[in-house]
Design an enzyme around this catalytic site. Structure first.
Site, mmCIF file in Angstrom:
data_model
loop_
_atom_site.group_PDB
_atom_site.id
_atom_site.type_symbol
_atom_site.label_atom_id
_atom_site.label_comp_id
_atom_site.label_asym_id
_atom_site.label_seq_id
_atom_site.Cartn_x
_atom_site.Cartn_y
_atom_site.Cartn_z
ATOM 1 N N LYS A 140 0.879 -1.187 0.000
ATOM 2 C CA LYS A 140 0.000 0.000 0.000
ATOM 3 C C LYS A 140 0.908 1.226 0.000
ATOM 4 O O LYS A 140 1.424 1.647 1.027
ATOM 5 C CB LYS A 140 -0.873 -0.031 1.269
ATOM 6 C CG LYS A 140 -2.179 0.698 1.162
ATOM 7 C CD LYS A 140 -2.236 2.148 1.215
ATOM 8 C CE LYS A 140 -1.744 3.135 2.117
ATOM 9 N NZ LYS A 140 -1.677 4.478 1.454
ATOM 10 N N GLU B 285 9.369 2.303 10.847
ATOM 11 C CA GLU B 285 10.446 3.271 10.618
ATOM 12 C C GLU B 285 9.782 4.633 10.504
ATOM 13 O O GLU B 285 8.934 4.838 9.630
ATOM 14 C CB GLU B 285 11.225 2.954 9.334
ATOM 15 C CG GLU B 285 12.090 1.720 9.428
ATOM 16 C CD GLU B 285 13.197 1.810 10.467
ATOM 17 O OE1 GLU B 285 13.511 2.922 10.933
ATOM 18 O OE2 GLU B 285 13.725 0.745 10.837
ATOM 19 N N CYS C 183 13.951 11.404 6.031
ATOM 20 C CA CYS C 183 13.849 11.129 7.470
ATOM 21 C C CYS C 183 15.199 11.291 8.146
ATOM 22 O O CYS C 183 15.264 11.496 9.359
ATOM 23 C CB CYS C 183 13.295 9.731 7.697
ATOM 24 S SG CYS C 183 14.154 8.508 6.715
ATOM 25 N N GLU D 18 9.464 17.320 13.829
ATOM 26 C CA GLU D 18 9.943 17.057 12.471
ATOM 27 C C GLU D 18 9.164 17.933 11.487
ATOM 28 O O GLU D 18 7.935 17.885 11.445
ATOM 29 C CB GLU D 18 9.724 15.585 12.113
ATOM 30 C CG GLU D 18 10.315 15.240 10.764
ATOM 31 C CD GLU D 18 10.027 13.814 10.341
ATOM 32 O OE1 GLU D 18 8.863 13.390 10.464
ATOM 33 O OE2 GLU D 18 10.962 13.140 9.875
#
Ligand code: NAD
Length: 480
Positions: free
Chosen positions: A175, A251, A285, A382
């Site tokens: 997905k 993750e 990331c 973030e």
């Protein structure tokens, strides 16, 4: 436009399945439709899971040579089609063409790597403490794996999950993020045309809360490998535990520090900060979003970096003169600009960028804050855009403390000419990846990848370590 427009369908049990069509736009030219995709619904997702369930025992029993050949063929096709796929990726996600080429090559090499990993030892033999007993640890596939991926590496992340999953005898339902379905659709075509039997690899495109949710709640799925934001990751974890206590691997985000010590080579420090903070539009990331700089080099570093940041050319990813492409979506751009306002309100100073680039398209000037403190939101949350902040510190001890004072723990870097400072940082930095005199971003496919704290849950990805998620150890005792 439907009919003439390039389009991508869902792949279920070897069949291409249509659905309501959605368009994906080029972030550099928002009026331009890159491709359309067929939206999967819950029934399509269920059918994909059932197909994967049926296909799994047969796939696991295929001779290793057959699985190797298929994985190798997928890798070879990705490498052969690098240019065409890189253009598609650049138009769809906004990555510079050169970076997109690198990503396609990485995806191709990843499939080839896992094809050859199949020839590595797959178990261990132990001495038994009992007479006439043979003790060994064998590996069996996890089973049906749901793979949920983000938009920022549309080919590389699916590749580094799908390849080890298939290599270890699992079947897959992928997905992908809705923003990058053309890349995922092309990958699915390649996987299907490389000889994978029906049901071994399935693709379902659509909203996370619809098709993604089906993967989390179905008890026919044995494990979920997820990459994305921390909030979504926490939801994935809760659902996996609640629905069959299935295995999961997360993750997630980062707020990665790059420490610059007084003894650093200034040129190396600026190069590491520029690449780590701003390349790929900061949408990594592992991006260096906190630059932790010692007092004596601080002003020289800031002056040199601000000049370099202001000189970065923001533009169309297909234009070789561009250093930075667009932000992936209007929502992400609005969020980035919001953080610029938040940083200013908190008392940080913008020394480069800070605004929307005037060109048509979702462009943002790379932005550098100084006078930041590690307690500010721009230093804790973030942002996932071309925004970084400089935090001044007095010595290595303070640098290590500030670097580690974060919820995240993906990667951490240091720029120094001192061997002992480098060794201390490798020992004490609380992150899953530590770099010395290199950007915090940039990893290699045969080495483990993953973080600590809010950045990760579960076994590492990539390299031989991927085996820990995609296979189950079985301890066998045989008396003779
Ligand atoms: P996201 O969390 O919004 O979405 C990730 C995926 O989860 C998408 O496919 C999305 O559709 C799906 N999803 C959303 N809601 C869901 C639900 N209820 N059930 C199941 N699936 C659901 O993340 P994003 O915006 O696509 O990506 C950016 C994030 O990814 C950043 O936080 C970034 O740090 C992180 N990221 C981490 C790594 C890493 O390896 N650590 C790598 C790349 C990106």
């Amino acid at each position: 436009m439907t009919g003439t427009m390039p389009h991508h369908l869902n792949l279920v049990d070897g069949e291409w399945v249509d659905g309501e069509r959605r368009a994906n736009h080029n972030p550099a030219r928002p009026g331009e439709v890159v491709s359309e995709y067929a939206l999967a619904d819950r029934n399509t997702a269920r059918a994909a899971i059932e197909a994967a369930r049926r296909a799994q025992p047969g796939w696991a029993r295929q001779p290793v040579a057959a699985r190797m050949e298929i994985l190798d063929r997928i890798g070879a096709t990705l490498l052969r089609r690098t240019e065409e796929l890189a253009v598609l990726l650049a138009r769809e996600e906004g990555k510079l063409l050169a970076e997109a080429r690198g990503e396609v090559v990485r995806a191709g090499q990843t499939f080839r790597y896992y094809a050859h990993q199949l020839l590595q030892p797959q178990g261990e033999v132990y001495s038994s403490t009992r007479p006439n007993v043979h003790a060994e640890v064998r590996r069996r596939p996890l089973g049906v794996v749901g793979i949920i991926t983000p938009w920022n590496y549309p080919l590389a992340i699916p590749a580094w999950k799908v390849a080890p999953a298939l290599a270890h005898g699992n079947t897959v339902v992928l997905k992908p993020a809705e923003l990058v379905t053309a890349s995922a659709g092309e990958l699915a075509r390649i996987v299907a045309e490389s000889g994978t039997p029906p049901g071994v690899f399935n693709l379902v495109m659509g909203a996370g809360r619809v098709v993604g949710e089906e993967l989390l709640t179905s008890t026919a799925v044995d494990g979920v490998s997820f990459t994305g934001g921390t909030g979504t990751g926490a939801h994935v974890a809760r659902q996996c535990i609640a629905h069959g206590n299935k295995r999961f691997q997360l993750e997630m985000g980062g707020k990665n520090p790059l420490v610059v010590l007084d003894d650093a080579d200034l040129e190396v420090a600026v190069r590491c900060a520029l690449d780590g903070s701003f390349f790929s539009t900061g949408q990594r990331c592992t991006a260096s979003s906190r630059l932790i700089v010692q007092a004596n080099i601080h002003d020289r570093f800031v002056a040199a970096l601000a000049t370099a940041v202001s000189a970065l050319r923001v533009g169309d990813p297909l234009d070789p003169r561009s250093d930075l492409g667009p932000v992936v979506s209007p929502e992400q751009l609005a969020q980035n600009l919001d953080y610029v306002r938040i940083g200013r309100d908190e008392g940080a100073t913008v020394v480069a960028g800070g605004e929307h680039h005037p060109d048509e398209g979702q462009f943002m000037r790379p932005t550098l804050f100084t006078d930041a403190r590690n307690t500010m939101r721009v230093a804790r949350e973030e942002i996932f855009g071309p925004v970084s902040c400089v935090i001044r510190v007095n010595d290595l001890d303070e640098a290590i403390d500030v670097a580690g004072d974060t919820d995240f723990g993906l990667s951490a870097g240091i720029v120094t000419t001192s061997l002992s400072a480098a060794e201390r940082f490798k020992r004490d930095a609380s992150a899953g990846i530590v770099t010395v005199n290199l950007p915090t971003a940039g990893t290699e496919l045969h080495l483990p990848f993953g973080g600590t704290g809010a950045s990760n849950h579960g076994p590492r990805e990539q390299g031989g370590y991927a085996r820990d998620f995609y296979s189950v150890p079985v301890t066998c005792y045989t008396g003779w």
